[in-house]
Scaffold this motif. Structure first.
Motif, PDB file in Angstrom:
ATOM      1  N   SER A  63       3.138   1.135  33.963  1.00 58.03           N
ATOM      2  CA  SER A  63       1.698   1.134  34.238  1.00 58.03           C
ATOM      3  C   SER A  63       1.278   2.434  34.910  1.00 58.03           C
ATOM      4  O   SER A  63       0.243   3.013  34.568  1.00 58.03           O
ATOM      5  CB  SER A  63       1.328  -0.051  35.125  1.00 58.03           C
ATOM      6  N   GLU A  64       2.065   2.882  35.873  1.00 61.18           N
ATOM      7  CA  GLU A  64       1.758   4.149  36.541  1.00 61.18           C
ATOM      8  C   GLU A  64       1.747   5.302  35.538  1.00 61.18           C
ATOM      9  O   GLU A  64       0.888   6.173  35.600  1.00 61.18           O
ATOM     10  CB  GLU A  64       2.776   4.432  37.644  1.00 61.18           C
ATOM     11  N   HIS A  65       2.704   5.299  34.625  1.00 56.65           N
ATOM     12  CA  HIS A  65       2.786   6.357  33.621  1.00 56.65           C
ATOM     13  C   HIS A  65       1.518   6.367  32.763  1.00 56.65           C
ATOM     14  O   HIS A  65       0.926   7.434  32.527  1.00 56.65           O
ATOM     15  CB  HIS A  65       4.029   6.153  32.754  1.00 56.65           C
ATOM     16  N   ARG A  66       1.088   5.183  32.316  1.00 55.37           N
ATOM     17  CA  ARG A  66      -0.130   5.109  31.497  1.00 55.37           C
ATOM     18  C   ARG A  66      -1.345   5.578  32.282  1.00 55.37           C
ATOM     19  O   ARG A  66      -2.207   6.286  31.746  1.00 55.37           O
ATOM     20  CB  ARG A  66      -0.341   3.675  31.003  1.00 55.37           C
ATOM     21  N   ILE A  67      -1.440   5.215  33.552  1.00 52.75           N
ATOM     22  CA  ILE A  67      -2.580   5.615  34.380  1.00 52.75           C
ATOM     23  C   ILE A  67      -2.604   7.135  34.560  1.00 52.75           C
ATOM     24  O   ILE A  67      -3.659   7.769  34.453  1.00 52.75           O
ATOM     25  CB  ILE A  67      -2.548   4.893  35.738  1.00 52.75           C
ATOM     26  N   VAL A  68      -1.454   7.726  34.829  1.00 52.53           N
ATOM     27  CA  VAL A  68      -1.393   9.179  35.034  1.00 52.53           C
ATOM     28  C   VAL A  68      -1.765   9.914  33.742  1.00 52.53           C
ATOM     29  O   VAL A  68      -2.538  10.879  33.775  1.00 52.53           O
ATOM     30  CB  VAL A  68       0.010   9.603  35.531  1.00 52.53           C
ATOM     31  N   ILE A  69      -1.252   9.456  32.614  1.00 53.06           N
ATOM     32  CA  ILE A  69      -1.586  10.088  31.330  1.00 53.06           C
ATOM     33  C   ILE A  69      -3.093   9.993  31.081  1.00 53.06           C
ATOM     34  O   ILE A  69      -3.742  10.965  30.691  1.00 53.06           O
ATOM     35  CB  ILE A  69      -0.792   9.439  30.171  1.00 53.06           C
ATOM     36  N   TRP A  70      -3.669   8.806  31.315  1.00 51.88           N
ATOM     37  CA  TRP A  70      -5.106   8.612  31.120  1.00 51.88           C
ATOM     38  C   TRP A  70      -5.895   9.518  32.066  1.00 51.88           C
ATOM     39  O   TRP A  70      -6.861  10.152  31.664  1.00 51.88           O
ATOM     40  CB  TRP A  70      -5.457   7.141  31.362  1.00 51.88           C
ATOM     41  N   LEU A  71      -5.480   9.593  33.308  1.00 52.69           N
ATOM     42  CA  LEU A  71      -6.195  10.395  34.301  1.00 52.69           C
ATOM     43  C   LEU A  71      -6.138  11.884  33.950  1.00 52.69           C
ATOM     44  O   LEU A  71      -7.161  12.584  34.005  1.00 52.69           O
ATOM     45  CB  LEU A  71      -5.604  10.162  35.688  1.00 52.69           C
ATOM     46  N   VAL A  72      -4.976  12.387  33.591  1.00 51.35           N
ATOM     47  CA  VAL A  72      -4.839  13.805  33.241  1.00 51.35           C
ATOM     48  C   VAL A  72      -5.673  14.124  32.004  1.00 51.35           C
ATOM     49  O   VAL A  72      -6.367  15.153  31.955  1.00 51.35           O
ATOM     50  CB  VAL A  72      -3.353  14.175  33.030  1.00 51.35           C
ATOM     51  N   THR A  73      -5.624  13.250  31.015  1.00 52.37           N
ATOM     52  CA  THR A  73      -6.414  13.468  29.800  1.00 52.37           C
ATOM     53  C   THR A  73      -7.911  13.486  30.105  1.00 52.37           C
ATOM     54  O   THR A  73      -8.657  14.353  29.613  1.00 52.37           O
ATOM     55  CB  THR A  73      -6.107  12.368  28.763  1.00 52.37           C
ATOM     56  N   THR A  74      -8.358  12.550  30.918  1.00 49.60           N
ATOM     57  CA  THR A  74      -9.769  12.477  31.286  1.00 49.60           C
ATOM     58  C   THR A  74     -10.195  13.706  32.082  1.00 49.60           C
ATOM     59  O   THR A  74     -11.276  14.278  31.848  1.00 49.60           O
ATOM     60  CB  THR A  74     -10.037  11.195  32.103  1.00 49.60           C
ATOM     61  N   MET A  75      -9.351  14.127  33.007  1.00 50.23           N
ATOM     62  CA  MET A  75      -9.679  15.312  33.807  1.00 50.23           C
ATOM     63  C   MET A  75      -9.731  16.561  32.929  1.00 50.23           C
ATOM     64  O   MET A  75     -10.608  17.415  33.098  1.00 50.23           O
ATOM     65  CB  MET A  75      -8.669  15.482  34.944  1.00 50.23           C
ATOM     66  N   ALA A  76      -8.801  16.679  31.983  1.00 47.68           N
ATOM     67  CA  ALA A  76      -8.797  17.836  31.087  1.00 47.68           C
ATOM     68  C   ALA A  76     -10.046  17.847  30.225  1.00 47.68           C
ATOM     69  O   ALA A  76     -10.680  18.904  30.019  1.00 47.68           O
ATOM     70  CB  ALA A  76      -7.542  17.823  30.212  1.00 47.68           C
ATOM     71  N   ALA A  77     -10.447  16.677  29.724  1.00 44.21           N
ATOM     72  CA  ALA A  77     -11.661  16.602  28.912  1.00 44.21           C
ATOM     73  C   ALA A  77     -12.886  16.947  29.757  1.00 44.21           C
ATOM     74  O   ALA A  77     -13.784  17.682  29.299  1.00 44.21           O
ATOM     75  CB  ALA A  77     -11.802  15.202  28.319  1.00 44.21           C
ATOM     76  N   GLY A  78     -12.942  16.441  30.963  1.00 43.49           N
ATOM     77  CA  GLY A  78     -14.060  16.758  31.858  1.00 43.49           C
ATOM     78  C   GLY A  78     -14.119  18.230  32.188  1.00 43.49           C
ATOM     79  O   GLY A  78     -15.205  18.837  32.228  1.00 43.49           O
ATOM     80  N   LEU A  79     -12.974  18.842  32.434  1.00 46.17           N
ATOM     81  CA  LEU A  79     -12.919  20.274  32.714  1.00 46.17           C
ATOM     82  C   LEU A  79     -13.377  21.084  31.500  1.00 46.17           C
ATOM     83  O   LEU A  79     -14.122  22.061  31.656  1.00 46.17           O
ATOM     84  CB  LEU A  79     -11.506  20.677  33.132  1.00 46.17           C
TER      85      LEU A  79
END
Length: 89
Positions: A63-79
């Motif tokens: 679950s932590e792995h999925r959350i981190v992947i989702w968070l990094v992807t979202t942050m990269a898209a936002g950036l």
């Protein structure tokens, strides 16, 4: 020597004769219905708990792995969106 149903019945009858019907029945109900080899020991319970703990840790890590992947992807898209908007101004 394994305890079979005949020996268990004989014990039940002897206990009923010695203690009386109701106390004899109560005592026999308190005994395990199967051999002692089938009764869980403290070691069995510890092993089961360790297995459940390992499964739970694996689930949490996944679950932590999925959350981190989702968070990094979202942050990269936002950036990327922020950079695009900043360049267009």
């Amino acid at each position: 020597m394994a305890v079979d149903d005949i020996r268990r019945y004989e014990l039940h009858e002897a206990v009923r004769r010695t203690l009386g019907e109701s106390p004899g029945d109560t005592l026999m109900e308190l005994l395990p219905p199967v051999g002692w080899a089938d009764v869980a020991t403290k070691h069995d319970l510890e092993l089961r708990l360790a297995t459940l703990e390992a499964k739970m840790q694996a689930t949490v890590l996944a679950s932590e792995h999925r959350i981190v992947i989702w968070l990094v992807t979202t942050m990269a898209a936002g950036l990327a969106i922020a950079i695009t908007v900043a360049r267009s101004i």
